[in-house]
Write an enzyme that holds these catalytic residues in place. Structure first.
Site, PDB file in Angstrom:
ATOM      1  N   GLY A  21      -2.613  -5.865   1.505  1.00 45.91           N
ATOM      2  CA  GLY A  21      -1.747  -4.404   1.810  1.00 45.91           C
ATOM      3  C   GLY A  21      -0.738  -3.784   1.415  1.00 45.91           C
ATOM      4  O   GLY A  21       0.017  -3.422   1.491  1.00 45.91           O
ATOM      5  N   ASN A  76     -12.588  -4.879   6.767  1.00 46.13           N
ATOM      6  CA  ASN A  76     -11.953  -6.088   8.187  1.00 46.13           C
ATOM      7  C   ASN A  76     -10.946  -4.711   8.280  1.00 46.13           C
ATOM      8  O   ASN A  76     -10.164  -4.233   7.320  1.00 46.13           O
ATOM      9  CB  ASN A  76     -10.941  -6.933   7.375  1.00 46.13           C
ATOM     10  CG  ASN A  76     -10.238  -7.825   7.975  1.00 46.13           C
ATOM     11  OD1 ASN A  76     -10.259  -7.682   8.929  1.00 46.13           O
ATOM     12  ND2 ASN A  76      -9.942  -8.587   7.456  1.00 46.13           N
TER      13      ASN A  76
HETATM   14  P1  13P Z   1      -5.544  -5.055   2.193  1.00 42.85           P
HETATM   15  O1  13P Z   1      -7.404  -4.446   1.316  1.00 42.85           O
HETATM   16  O2  13P Z   1      -5.492  -3.833   2.672  1.00 42.85           O
HETATM   17  O3  13P Z   1      -5.181  -4.770   1.458  1.00 42.85           O
HETATM   18  O4  13P Z   1      -6.448  -6.205   3.285  1.00 42.85           O
HETATM   19  C1  13P Z   1      -7.083  -7.190   2.423  1.00 42.85           C
HETATM   20  C2  13P Z   1      -8.055  -8.145   3.237  1.00 42.85           C
HETATM   21  O5  13P Z   1      -7.138  -8.702   3.935  1.00 42.85           O
HETATM   22  C3  13P Z   1      -8.526  -8.035   3.790  1.00 42.85           C
HETATM   23  O6  13P Z   1      -9.214  -9.190   4.951  1.00 42.85           O
END
Ligand code: 13P
Length: 248
Positions: free
Chosen positions: A172, A9
């Site tokens: 994140g 994503n």
């Molecule tokens: P991260 O891998 O950056 O934590 O994001 C996960 C996410 O929201 C994927 O849709």
């Protein structure tokens, strides 16, 4: 056997220029992947991505879709528009959409229906916030979101649907749910699907984990019996990192 599915994503990252180079870098590294590989790119990069992944293992996804087929919905993009650009998957109900753009269980459900009717494959996101987790409400929240998203969806469509369990507090932040926590919550989601449909449909449903999944923790997460894939944010923006997750 279900084929695992690892999807990147990209969120609001990459221009057309960097889309092309990133995908050219990723493609050879995932050529022998045992799982399905998807990149969900910004709308404006779809056409560039489509050209860049031609002849590779990588499949194309978008990050949202309108619930209406067409009309006066300024700023929205319809399922038919995505189909025309050869988009196959679409993320629906990501927690960032729920948090910043007012997405609700009802609007998520309407978007899922629109996607399915147009022949797209929805990746439906569910997951609790830190506050909800600390209040012991994880199960209640993911069950409510799952029931909401699947409301009125015919059994015949289930094969095309993927669910992503993304605990909001793990997105994140560098904090991953432990493999066991992720596995347990995914089992709760699967049980909700079993109640809505049946055991066969629930067992066949691919349910991904998402939230700080990366090159280091992917194999441990993917080894869990309930986890059928990953939805990858930050680590999907670097070719080597994404490829390591794909080749977990
Ligand atoms: P991260 O891998 O950056 O934590 O994001 C996960 C996410 O929201 C994927 O849709």
């Amino acid at each position: 056997m279900k084929k695992p599915i690892i999807a990147g994503n990209w969120k609001m990252n990459n221009t057309n220029a960097t889309t092309k180079t990133l995908l050219q870098d990723i493609a050879p590294l995932v050529e022998n992947a045992q799982c399905e590989v998807v990149v969900c790119v910004p709308y404006t990069n779809i056409d560039t991505a489509r050209k860049a992944i031609r002849g590779t293992k990588i499949k194309l996804g978008a990050q949202n879709v309108a619930w209406a087929p067409k009309g006066a919905y300024t700023g929205e993009i319809s399922a038919e528009m995505l189909k025309e650009l050869k988009v196959e998957y679409v993320i629906i109900g990501h927690s960032e959409r729920r948090q910043y753009f007012g997405e609700t269980d009802q609007s998520v459900n309407a978007r899922v229906k629109a996607a399915l009717e147009a022949g797209l494959k929805p990746i439906i996101c569910v997951g609790e916030t830190l506050e909800e987790r600390e209040a012991g409400k994880t199960a209640e929240v993911v069950i409510r979101q799952t029931n909401g998203a699947f409301e009125g969806i015919e059994k015949a469509y289930l094969k095309r649907i993927v669910v992503a369990y993304e605990p909001v507090w793990a997105i994140g932040t560098g904090k991953t749910a432990t493999a066991q926590e992720a596995n347990d919550t995914i089992a709760i989601i699967r049980k909700a699907i079993r109640k809505l449909y049946n055991k066969t449909a629930a067992n066949a449903m691919r349910i991904q984990y998402g939230g700080s999944m990366n090159a280091k923790n992917a194999s441990e997460l993917m080894a869990m019996p309930e986890i059928d894939g990953g939805l990858i944010g930050g680590a999907s923006l670097k070719a080597e990192d994404f490829a390591k997750v794909v080749n977990y």
